[in-house]
Design a protein around this motif. Sequence first.
Motif, PDB file in Angstrom:
ATOM      1  N   THR A  52      44.131   4.320  12.641  1.00 27.76           N
ATOM      2  CA  THR A  52      44.012   5.071  13.897  1.00 27.76           C
ATOM      3  C   THR A  52      44.794   6.379  13.802  1.00 27.76           C
ATOM      4  OG1 THR A  52      43.790   2.989  15.114  1.00 27.76           O
ATOM      5  CG2 THR A  52      44.290   4.964  16.404  1.00 27.76           C
ATOM      6  N   LEU A  53      45.983   6.326  13.242  1.00 25.68           N
ATOM      7  CA  LEU A  53      46.783   7.541  13.084  1.00 25.68           C
ATOM      8  C   LEU A  53      46.063   8.548  12.193  1.00 25.68           C
ATOM      9  CD1 LEU A  53      49.391   9.153  13.527  1.00 25.68           C
ATOM     10  CD2 LEU A  53      50.365   7.934  11.569  1.00 25.68           C
ATOM     11  N   ALA A  83      46.702   0.551  19.979  1.00 23.81           N
ATOM     12  CA  ALA A  83      45.927  -0.427  20.744  1.00 23.81           C
ATOM     13  C   ALA A  83      46.647  -0.839  22.028  1.00 23.81           C
ATOM     14  CB  ALA A  83      45.633  -1.650  19.885  1.00 23.81           C
ATOM     15  N   ALA A  84      47.972  -0.715  22.061  1.00 16.70           N
ATOM     16  CA  ALA A  84      48.753  -1.087  23.245  1.00 16.70           C
ATOM     17  C   ALA A  84      48.678  -0.040  24.358  1.00 16.70           C
ATOM     18  CB  ALA A  84      50.210  -1.325  22.849  1.00 16.70           C
ATOM     19  N   LEU A  85      48.143   1.144  24.040  1.00 14.23           N
ATOM     20  CA  LEU A  85      47.963   2.167  25.081  1.00 14.23           C
ATOM     21  C   LEU A  85      46.893   1.683  26.057  1.00 14.23           C
ATOM     22  CD1 LEU A  85      47.970   5.360  22.811  1.00 14.23           C
ATOM     23  CD2 LEU A  85      49.810   4.599  24.345  1.00 14.23           C
ATOM     24  N   THR A  89      42.285   5.098  26.052  1.00 18.09           N
ATOM     25  CA  THR A  89      43.151   6.263  25.788  1.00 18.09           C
ATOM     26  C   THR A  89      42.852   6.898  24.444  1.00 18.09           C
ATOM     27  OG1 THR A  89      44.916   5.360  27.173  1.00 18.09           O
ATOM     28  CG2 THR A  89      45.553   7.046  25.568  1.00 18.09           C
ATOM     29  N   VAL A  90      42.793   6.084  23.395  1.00 21.10           N
ATOM     30  CA  VAL A  90      42.575   6.637  22.051  1.00 21.10           C
ATOM     31  C   VAL A  90      41.209   7.311  21.970  1.00 21.10           C
ATOM     32  CG1 VAL A  90      42.354   6.094  19.599  1.00 21.10           C
ATOM     33  CG2 VAL A  90      44.178   5.044  20.940  1.00 21.10           C
ATOM     34  N   ASP A  91      40.179   6.654  22.469  1.00 21.05           N
ATOM     35  CA  ASP A  91      38.832   7.246  22.439  1.00 21.05           C
ATOM     36  C   ASP A  91      38.805   8.576  23.181  1.00 21.05           C
ATOM     37  OD1 ASP A  91      37.815   5.145  20.952  1.00 21.05           O
ATOM     38  OD2 ASP A  91      37.160   4.020  22.725  1.00 21.05           O
ATOM     39  N   PRO A  96      36.712  16.021  21.219  1.00 23.45           N
ATOM     40  CA  PRO A  96      37.046  17.412  20.893  1.00 23.45           C
ATOM     41  C   PRO A  96      37.675  18.186  22.051  1.00 23.45           C
ATOM     42  CG  PRO A  96      34.875  16.859  20.045  1.00 23.45           C
ATOM     43  CD  PRO A  96      35.333  15.678  20.873  1.00 23.45           C
ATOM     44  N   GLU A  97      37.252  17.918  23.277  1.00 25.35           N
ATOM     45  CA  GLU A  97      37.802  18.652  24.423  1.00 25.35           C
ATOM     46  C   GLU A  97      39.263  18.282  24.721  1.00 25.35           C
ATOM     47  OE1 GLU A  97      35.150  15.330  26.227  1.00 25.35           O
ATOM     48  OE2 GLU A  97      35.082  16.666  24.500  1.00 25.35           O
ATOM     49  N   ASN A  98      39.778  17.233  24.087  1.00 23.96           N
ATOM     50  CA  ASN A  98      41.163  16.817  24.297  1.00 23.96           C
ATOM     51  C   ASN A  98      42.053  17.089  23.081  1.00 23.96           C
ATOM     52  OD1 ASN A  98      40.611  15.856  26.919  1.00 23.96           O
ATOM     53  ND2 ASN A  98      39.729  14.007  26.025  1.00 23.96           N
TER      54      ASN A  98
END
Length: 184
Positions: A52-53, A83-85, A89-91, A96-98
Amino acid sequence: MLTKLLGAVALAASLTLSGAAYAQSNPMVGGAAMFADKNIVENAVNSKDHTTLVAAVTAAGLVDTLQSAGPFTVFAPVNRAFAALPAGTVDTLLMPENKAQLVKILTAHVLPGKYTAEDLMMRADENPGGFLIKTVSGDNLQFTKLGGVLYVVDENGNAARITISDVNQSNGVIHVVNKVLLPK
């Protein structure tokens, strides 16, 4: 003949032990060997605990930066930390806009310079209430030692424990952490 055989056995044992000592000098991360002669990105891509990182660093456009000379100290959250967020959140951050928000979060995990665990522990011993270091993002991380364990605390008061320290890189050092550090 026996002398040559004993010499060959001694040489083989010596090479095996020196190879083991080298492997012990840099811990395994995510089931993969980490090599001090490779850069942060070259090593991180091999860790199954940091997929993920790596995806986030790629989406943020930080690969070239983290492959540059540095030196950098990176606090690398494991997949479980992401995954704990809160759900989604990760998605959302990977869109791109974030990108600007993602860059801010990721660079809040990076210190300019190389700080070993010994460096950080020594400073924590000198500053029992904790001490601050400014990150590449301009935010502060606080370092606190509790019960002999070093914690990294973000500006929101979230504490991450360093679970693997001193993963030496050609351009700095990685410390694996169990939480994502969030800037204010």
